[in-house]
Write an enzyme that holds these catalytic residues in place. Sequence first.
Site, PDB file in Angstrom:
ATOM      1  N   HIS A 183       0.853  -1.205   0.000  1.00  0.00           N
ATOM      2  CA  HIS A 183       0.000   0.000   0.000  1.00  0.00           C
ATOM      3  C   HIS A 183       0.882   1.246   0.000  1.00  0.00           C
ATOM      4  O   HIS A 183       1.300   1.751   1.055  1.00  0.00           O
ATOM      5  CB  HIS A 183      -0.906  -0.026   1.240  1.00  0.00           C
ATOM      6  CG  HIS A 183      -1.962   1.034   1.247  1.00  0.00           C
ATOM      7  ND1 HIS A 183      -3.313   0.761   1.236  1.00  0.00           N
ATOM      8  CD2 HIS A 183      -1.876   2.394   1.267  1.00  0.00           C
ATOM      9  CE1 HIS A 183      -4.000   1.889   1.259  1.00  0.00           C
ATOM     10  NE2 HIS A 183      -3.152   2.899   1.288  1.00  0.00           N
ATOM     11  N   HIS A 232       1.148   4.957  -2.219  1.00  0.00           N
ATOM     12  CA  HIS A 232       0.656   5.838  -3.297  1.00  0.00           C
ATOM     13  C   HIS A 232       1.852   6.395  -4.052  1.00  0.00           C
ATOM     14  O   HIS A 232       2.735   7.019  -3.453  1.00  0.00           O
ATOM     15  CB  HIS A 232      -0.179   6.969  -2.703  1.00  0.00           C
ATOM     16  CG  HIS A 232      -1.433   6.475  -2.047  1.00  0.00           C
ATOM     17  ND1 HIS A 232      -2.643   6.431  -2.682  1.00  0.00           N
ATOM     18  CD2 HIS A 232      -1.651   5.954  -0.811  1.00  0.00           C
ATOM     19  CE1 HIS A 232      -3.564   5.933  -1.874  1.00  0.00           C
ATOM     20  NE2 HIS A 232      -2.985   5.630  -0.727  1.00  0.00           N
ATOM     21  N   HIS A 263      -9.739   1.673  -0.309  1.00  0.00           N
ATOM     22  CA  HIS A 263      -9.582   2.254   1.028  1.00  0.00           C
ATOM     23  C   HIS A 263     -10.926   2.152   1.749  1.00  0.00           C
ATOM     24  O   HIS A 263     -11.939   2.644   1.242  1.00  0.00           O
ATOM     25  CB  HIS A 263      -9.190   3.725   0.940  1.00  0.00           C
ATOM     26  CG  HIS A 263      -7.752   3.951   0.570  1.00  0.00           C
ATOM     27  ND1 HIS A 263      -7.201   3.480  -0.583  1.00  0.00           N
ATOM     28  CD2 HIS A 263      -6.760   4.615   1.223  1.00  0.00           C
ATOM     29  CE1 HIS A 263      -5.924   3.841  -0.630  1.00  0.00           C
ATOM     30  NE2 HIS A 263      -5.630   4.531   0.448  1.00  0.00           N
ATOM     31  N   GLU A 301     -10.736   3.488   7.141  1.00  0.00           N
ATOM     32  CA  GLU A 301      -9.723   4.438   7.636  1.00  0.00           C
ATOM     33  C   GLU A 301     -10.489   5.564   8.345  1.00  0.00           C
ATOM     34  O   GLU A 301     -10.172   5.946   9.456  1.00  0.00           O
ATOM     35  CB  GLU A 301      -8.891   4.990   6.465  1.00  0.00           C
ATOM     36  CG  GLU A 301      -7.801   5.978   6.862  1.00  0.00           C
ATOM     37  CD  GLU A 301      -7.141   6.668   5.643  1.00  0.00           C
ATOM     38  OE1 GLU A 301      -7.757   6.664   4.551  1.00  0.00           O
ATOM     39  OE2 GLU A 301      -6.032   7.219   5.795  1.00  0.00           O
ATOM     40  N   ASP A 337       1.956   3.959   3.068  1.00  0.00           N
ATOM     41  CA  ASP A 337       0.917   4.840   2.507  1.00  0.00           C
ATOM     42  C   ASP A 337       1.539   5.984   1.686  1.00  0.00           C
ATOM     43  O   ASP A 337       1.580   5.903   0.460  1.00  0.00           O
ATOM     44  CB  ASP A 337       0.038   5.384   3.642  1.00  0.00           C
ATOM     45  CG  ASP A 337      -1.391   5.674   3.227  1.00  0.00           C
ATOM     46  OD1 ASP A 337      -1.762   5.307   2.094  1.00  0.00           O
ATOM     47  OD2 ASP A 337      -2.145   6.258   4.031  1.00  0.00           O
ATOM     48  N   ASP A 338       1.978   7.031   2.363  1.00  0.00           N
ATOM     49  CA  ASP A 338       2.580   8.208   1.707  1.00  0.00           C
ATOM     50  C   ASP A 338       3.779   8.623   2.560  1.00  0.00           C
ATOM     51  O   ASP A 338       3.712   9.631   3.292  1.00  0.00           O
ATOM     52  CB  ASP A 338       1.567   9.361   1.657  1.00  0.00           C
ATOM     53  CG  ASP A 338       0.232   8.936   1.076  1.00  0.00           C
ATOM     54  OD1 ASP A 338       0.137   8.780  -0.145  1.00  0.00           O
ATOM     55  OD2 ASP A 338      -0.708   8.726   1.876  1.00  0.00           O
TER      56      ASP A 338
END
Length: 328
Positions: free
Chosen positions: A12, A14, A192, A195, A273-274
Site C-alpha cells: 500500500h 501511493h 480504502h 480508515e 501509505d505516503d
Amino acid sequence: MSWKDIPKVELHLHHEGAAPPAFIRGLAQERDVNLTGVFDDNGNYLFGDFAQFLRVYEAATAVLKSPDDYRRLTLAVLEESAKHGVVYTESFISPDFCGGGDLGAWREYLHAIREAADEAERTMGITLRGIVTCIRHFGPDRAKPIALCAAETAGDWIVGFGMGGDETMGAQGDFAYSFDLAREAGLRLTTHAGEWGGAKSIWQAVRDLKVERVGHGIQAIDDLALVDYLAEHEIVLEVCPGSNVALGAVPSFKAHPIAKLRERGVRVTVSTDDPPFFRTTMTREFDELERTFGWGEAEFRELAQTSLDAAFCDADTRDRIAKQLEQT
Ligand code: ADE
Ligand code: ZN
C-alpha cells in the site's frame, strides 16, 4: 537495532504520495509552479488534518506534468523503498494525477513508469507492480474512464484496481460499475475502507465491491463480527500504522488495533501509505511495531510472507520474490 535490512514486501504505497518533498520542489522550480502553502519552514509537507492532507497532496501532484516526470518520480520512490529493504512493492497509480488527468496520454505515462521500474529492478533489486487507482471524491462518473484505463492496460504489470481519496463521500457501492469492469478485465481489487468511514464502509467494500484486500481497514476493530468475517474469508488488510497516527485516525501507536486484529486471526500487512508526508519509512514502521508490541524477526518474516501471498503479481514473480525473501 533497527529493522532496515530485513527484506520487506509493501502493498500500500501511493506513487505520487511517495514523492520526496525535495523532488516536488525541484520540479516546481523547473516548471515555475508556485507551491506556497505546500511545505513548512523545514521543507516538509504541511497539513493538519486529512482534508488539508488531500489538498496539499493534490497541489504537490500538480507539478507532475509529463511522462518523464513520472519516470524520474518512480526512480526516486523506488530508491527510497530499496534503501529500507523493500524487495517487492505495489503502488497505487492515479491517472487523474498524470499530467493533470490527461487520460489520452495514460499509456505514455505507464510506459515511462515501467521503464523506471525495469531500471530499478536491475540496479536496486526491487520489483514494482501497479494498481490503477480512482479517487473517491472525484465521484463515480470520473472513476469509469479510470477503470477503462486500468482495463486497457491490465496484464502482468498493471495487476490491480483500487480506490483512494475521501472515504466519507458517498458509498463504496456507488463505484461498483468501475470495480466490476476492472474485475472482468482480470484485475485484482482493493479499496480504502475503514480508515475514516467506519466498519460499515468495510462491509460495503467486501459486499458491494467484492474486494479481496482492504486499504487500512482498521475500524473493523469496532465490529467483532466483521473482524471474524475478514479472518474467515482471508481478506487482507493493508495496514499503515504511521499514516494512521500522523493523520489522527488513531491517537498513538499504542492505541493502534493492528496487534488485536492479528491476534484475532485477520491477515494484516504493513505499509507506509505516503511515507514522506507522514515522515515514515518501512524501517520506522517495523521499529515502532517492535517498540510498541514487542514484534521481532518471527512476526516480521510472517508479515512479509502474508504480504507476498496477498500480492497481486503472477506466480512466477511471487516465486522469484519468495527466493529473495529466503536468501536474506
Ligand atoms: N490518498 C493518499 N493517501 C491516502 C489516504 N491515507 N487515505 C485516502 N486516500 C489517500
Ligand atoms: Zn492509502
